[in-house]
Scaffold this motif. Sequence first.
Motif, PDB file in Angstrom:
ATOM      1  N   VAL A   1       4.682   2.486 -19.196  1.00  0.00           N
ATOM      2  CA  VAL A   1       5.361   3.658 -19.760  1.00  0.00           C
ATOM      3  C   VAL A   1       4.337   4.727 -20.141  1.00  0.00           C
ATOM      4  O   VAL A   1       4.546   5.926 -19.901  1.00  0.00           O
ATOM      5  N   GLY A   2       3.210   4.285 -20.731  1.00  0.00           N
ATOM      6  CA  GLY A   2       2.172   5.228 -21.128  1.00  0.00           C
ATOM      7  C   GLY A   2       1.603   5.996 -19.950  1.00  0.00           C
ATOM      8  O   GLY A   2       1.346   7.205 -20.051  1.00  0.00           O
ATOM      9  N   ASN A   3       1.386   5.316 -18.836  1.00  0.00           N
ATOM     10  CA  ASN A   3       0.908   6.014 -17.636  1.00  0.00           C
ATOM     11  C   ASN A   3       1.875   7.106 -17.197  1.00  0.00           C
ATOM     12  O   ASN A   3       1.470   8.231 -16.891  1.00  0.00           O
ATOM     13  N   TYR A   4       3.168   6.779 -17.152  1.00  0.00           N
ATOM     14  CA  TYR A   4       4.165   7.757 -16.700  1.00  0.00           C
ATOM     15  C   TYR A   4       4.291   8.929 -17.672  1.00  0.00           C
ATOM     16  O   TYR A   4       4.568  10.059 -17.251  1.00  0.00           O
TER      17      TYR A   4
ATOM     18  N   THR B   1       0.821  -1.221   0.000  1.00  0.00           N
ATOM     19  CA  THR B   1       0.000   0.000   0.000  1.00  0.00           C
ATOM     20  C   THR B   1       0.853   1.267   0.000  1.00  0.00           C
ATOM     21  O   THR B   1       0.402   2.324  -0.443  1.00  0.00           O
ATOM     22  N   GLU B   2       2.075   1.171   0.510  1.00  0.00           N
ATOM     23  CA  GLU B   2       2.985   2.319   0.429  1.00  0.00           C
ATOM     24  C   GLU B   2       3.322   2.630  -1.028  1.00  0.00           C
ATOM     25  O   GLU B   2       3.400   3.792  -1.433  1.00  0.00           O
ATOM     26  N   VAL B   3       3.510   1.575  -1.825  1.00  0.00           N
ATOM     27  CA  VAL B   3       3.755   1.758  -3.256  1.00  0.00           C
ATOM     28  C   VAL B   3       2.522   2.339  -3.938  1.00  0.00           C
ATOM     29  O   VAL B   3       2.623   3.211  -4.816  1.00  0.00           O
ATOM     30  N   MET B   4       1.335   1.886  -3.518  1.00  0.00           N
ATOM     31  CA  MET B   4       0.085   2.348  -4.113  1.00  0.00           C
ATOM     32  C   MET B   4      -0.258   3.780  -3.711  1.00  0.00           C
ATOM     33  O   MET B   4      -1.124   4.402  -4.328  1.00  0.00           O
ATOM     34  N   GLY B   5       0.400   4.302  -2.690  1.00  0.00           N
ATOM     35  CA  GLY B   5       0.171   5.674  -2.277  1.00  0.00           C
ATOM     36  C   GLY B   5      -0.981   5.865  -1.315  1.00  0.00           C
ATOM     37  O   GLY B   5      -1.449   6.989  -1.119  1.00  0.00           O
ATOM     38  N   ASP B   6      -1.462   4.775  -0.677  1.00  0.00           N
ATOM     39  CA  ASP B   6      -2.584   4.886   0.258  1.00  0.00           C
ATOM     40  C   ASP B   6      -2.483   3.746   1.266  1.00  0.00           C
ATOM     41  O   ASP B   6      -2.968   2.640   1.033  1.00  0.00           O
ATOM     42  N   GLU B   7      -1.851   4.018   2.416  1.00  0.00           N
ATOM     43  CA  GLU B   7      -1.612   2.964   3.411  1.00  0.00           C
ATOM     44  C   GLU B   7      -2.885   2.508   4.111  1.00  0.00           C
ATOM     45  O   GLU B   7      -2.894   1.458   4.768  1.00  0.00           O
ATOM     46  N   ARG B   8      -3.970   3.242   3.976  1.00  0.00           N
ATOM     47  CA  ARG B   8      -5.225   2.837   4.611  1.00  0.00           C
ATOM     48  C   ARG B   8      -5.856   1.632   3.922  1.00  0.00           C
ATOM     49  O   ARG B   8      -6.838   1.072   4.404  1.00  0.00           O
ATOM     50  N   LEU B   9      -5.290   1.223   2.801  1.00  0.00           N
ATOM     51  CA  LEU B   9      -5.824   0.071   2.074  1.00  0.00           C
ATOM     52  C   LEU B   9      -5.280  -1.259   2.596  1.00  0.00           C
ATOM     53  O   LEU B   9      -5.725  -2.322   2.155  1.00  0.00           O
ATOM     54  N   SER B  10      -4.354  -1.240   3.533  1.00  0.00           N
ATOM     55  CA  SER B  10      -3.677  -2.471   3.947  1.00  0.00           C
ATOM     56  C   SER B  10      -4.634  -3.505   4.537  1.00  0.00           C
ATOM     57  O   SER B  10      -4.525  -4.705   4.250  1.00  0.00           O
ATOM     58  N   SER B  11      -5.594  -3.073   5.360  1.00  0.00           N
ATOM     59  CA  SER B  11      -6.526  -4.035   5.965  1.00  0.00           C
ATOM     60  C   SER B  11      -7.413  -4.676   4.897  1.00  0.00           C
ATOM     61  O   SER B  11      -7.749  -5.866   4.990  1.00  0.00           O
ATOM     62  N   LEU B  12      -7.762  -3.938   3.863  1.00  0.00           N
ATOM     63  CA  LEU B  12      -8.587  -4.494   2.785  1.00  0.00           C
ATOM     64  C   LEU B  12      -7.810  -5.533   1.988  1.00  0.00           C
ATOM     65  O   LEU B  12      -8.378  -6.561   1.577  1.00  0.00           O
ATOM     66  N   ILE B  13      -6.520  -5.289   1.773  1.00  0.00           N
ATOM     67  CA  ILE B  13      -5.708  -6.261   1.038  1.00  0.00           C
ATOM     68  C   ILE B  13      -5.551  -7.545   1.841  1.00  0.00           C
ATOM     69  O   ILE B  13      -5.586  -8.653   1.293  1.00  0.00           O
ATOM     70  N   ARG B  14      -5.415  -7.425   3.167  1.00  0.00           N
ATOM     71  CA  ARG B  14      -5.339  -8.630   4.001  1.00  0.00           C
ATOM     72  C   ARG B  14      -6.628  -9.431   3.927  1.00  0.00           C
ATOM     73  O   ARG B  14      -6.608 -10.669   3.886  1.00  0.00           O
ATOM     74  N   ILE B  15      -7.752  -8.735   3.913  1.00  0.00           N
ATOM     75  CA  ILE B  15      -9.045  -9.432   3.790  1.00  0.00           C
ATOM     76  C   ILE B  15      -9.137 -10.146   2.435  1.00  0.00           C
ATOM     77  O   ILE B  15      -9.580 -11.304   2.355  1.00  0.00           O
ATOM     78  N   SER B  16      -8.699  -9.471   1.368  1.00  0.00           N
ATOM     79  CA  SER B  16      -8.792 -10.068   0.028  1.00  0.00           C
ATOM     80  C   SER B  16      -7.945 -11.328  -0.092  1.00  0.00           C
ATOM     81  O   SER B  16      -8.217 -12.186  -0.935  1.00  0.00           O
ATOM     82  N   ALA B  17      -6.918 -11.471   0.753  1.00  0.00           N
ATOM     83  CA  ALA B  17      -6.054 -12.657   0.685  1.00  0.00           C
ATOM     84  C   ALA B  17      -6.825 -13.942   0.958  1.00  0.00           C
ATOM     85  O   ALA B  17      -6.483 -15.008   0.431  1.00  0.00           O
ATOM     86  N   PHE B  18      -7.907 -13.875   1.752  1.00  0.00           N
ATOM     87  CA  PHE B  18      -8.617 -15.093   2.150  1.00  0.00           C
ATOM     88  C   PHE B  18      -9.376 -15.748   0.998  1.00  0.00           C
ATOM     89  O   PHE B  18      -9.722 -16.932   1.086  1.00  0.00           O
TER      90      PHE B  18
ATOM     91  N   PRO C   1      -0.144   7.778  -7.232  1.00  0.00           N
ATOM     92  CA  PRO C   1       1.130   8.492  -7.098  1.00  0.00           C
ATOM     93  C   PRO C   1       1.371   9.508  -8.220  1.00  0.00           C
ATOM     94  O   PRO C   1       1.881  10.611  -7.966  1.00  0.00           O
ATOM     95  N   LEU C   2       0.995   9.167  -9.458  1.00  0.00           N
ATOM     96  CA  LEU C   2       1.215  10.078 -10.577  1.00  0.00           C
ATOM     97  C   LEU C   2       0.283  11.282 -10.522  1.00  0.00           C
ATOM     98  O   LEU C   2       0.678  12.408 -10.853  1.00  0.00           O
ATOM     99  N   LEU C   3      -0.971  11.063 -10.110  1.00  0.00           N
ATOM    100  CA  LEU C   3      -1.900  12.186  -9.956  1.00  0.00           C
ATOM    101  C   LEU C   3      -1.430  13.115  -8.836  1.00  0.00           C
ATOM    102  O   LEU C   3      -1.541  14.346  -8.946  1.00  0.00           O
TER     103      LEU C   3
END
Length: 539
Positions: free
Chosen positions: A405-408, A116-133, A266-268
């Motif tokens: 590359v196109g995004n950047y 989530t640090e790479v994604m630019g929003d650390e508040r998403l970490s609990s949701l990613i843990r839930i999605s792992a199940f 991050p780009l926005l």
Amino acid sequence: MQDANREGRAIWRGAVILTVAALLVKIMSAAYRLPYQNLAGDVGFYVYQQVYPFYAVAVALSGTGFPIVISKFIAEAKNGGGFRKEAQIRRHALIALFILCGLFFCLLFLFATPLTEVMGDERLSSLIRISAFIYLFVPLIAVLRGNFQGENQNMMPTALSQIGEQVARVLLIIGSSWYLFLHHGDPYQFGRAATIGSVAAPAVSLIILLLYFRKEELPSARGADRAYSRIDWHLVKDLLINGCLFSLLALPLVSFQLIDSLTVIPLLNHAHVPDPMEQNGIYDRAYALTQFGMIAAASLTATIVPGLAKLSALRKKREIQRQASLALKISLAFGLAAAAGLAVISKEVNIMLFRNAEGSFSFALVAFTMLTLSLILTASGILEATGRPWLPFLYLMAGVAVKLVGNYLLIPFFSINGAAAATCLATALTAWLNVRCLRRKSLAAALQFRLILKLCAAASGMVLAVLIWKLLIVEWESRLADSRLLATGIALSGALLGGCVFLFLIFILRYFDSADFKRLPMIGRWLNKSPDKESKISE
């Protein structure tokens, strides 16, 4: 020749079953996104869409990728082996999936915060843990679906399990979102509730598949366990490689969505765009409908692979080319119709589903990926079935590189429109590479120029008819520019009109010939029983 036609009709009959199921699933998917976005807002929609690719990878593994590969192995075993060989494939597929899904679960659960640090929003970490199940459900679901699809190409258990899973998912997401709306939940609570609903729904799919499996009368496995008690790691490796490859190829949109999840925010932020999370949520609107145009292609892919694998094992190159060419014709026709149709009514569809017209240009741009993704799905399925899974994987990776590359390059200047344009360019390159490979490997005949003209004429006629229809009611639209009800009427009537005009034109222009019709279910049987009618069609 009759056996070949019968084999072809079995393939298309399976495609029809899965297409109907996929259509119901996608309708429900769009139906829940409408109230969910309205209740959660664009930021709440963004939160869920950021986590969605991790859920979608599991769906690709259990719903399309591994079931297709398992069914291919079982179809080959039925052609040259016996019960023991099929039992061996099922057992080793379970081993392969437990290894893979266990790895996915551990990575997402343990490394959610760095991600989530790479994604630019650390508040998403609990949701990613839930999605792992959700990965804990994948092994059994994938093996059961692959078993049914490989055994006499029975698509009904897969279709019903997909529908049951989606019904449960929609009810859980809408129910929890309504509760949070009444209790003034924040966007991240909405996203968490939607993720929990998505993770719990596969339990329904597993129950349906197990009920079907209990009805199967399998030969006695006595002695089979002794014969195959030792693990064949070479078979496990083959299943893992082919399953992972085709899971990526079966849902290529997820690869591009994952790049967006990691880079758009991050780009926005770097470009100092106001409210980047809201802008990302607006951009994600287009992805909600893009999958509609891929329904036919995804269903065709799931059903042509076992049949083409049999034909490949029997070295029936001419019949492979016929089936593959027809699959490409269907994907090209309906992918183009869906793309052009959604683009021309993008503003009205945007208002109908999401209350306002914000992001309609990016919506229209992403609509054209319906065509490119349909071609990617079908072409990669043909290459995988004929023993060339690495080629479409390499082409997809080339597309992903172009997307990154196109995004950047484009997002800093054009915001979310740049992200949409990057997706169009990346998928177009991937589709071109796949179709070009089919022609160079003589796996599909080149589409004749006159057929391309016919298809373009049908699509142009459809677009013209919808534009004229919109012009006829332009006065109402100007008076009620903010009317969601009017936009809904224009969108639905325009889609119905465009679809009817397109089908009428491709039939009148004879885009599909009598040989194509004979390979389709029901139509082919009717023609074979009615030689007079067949001659009339071919005249």
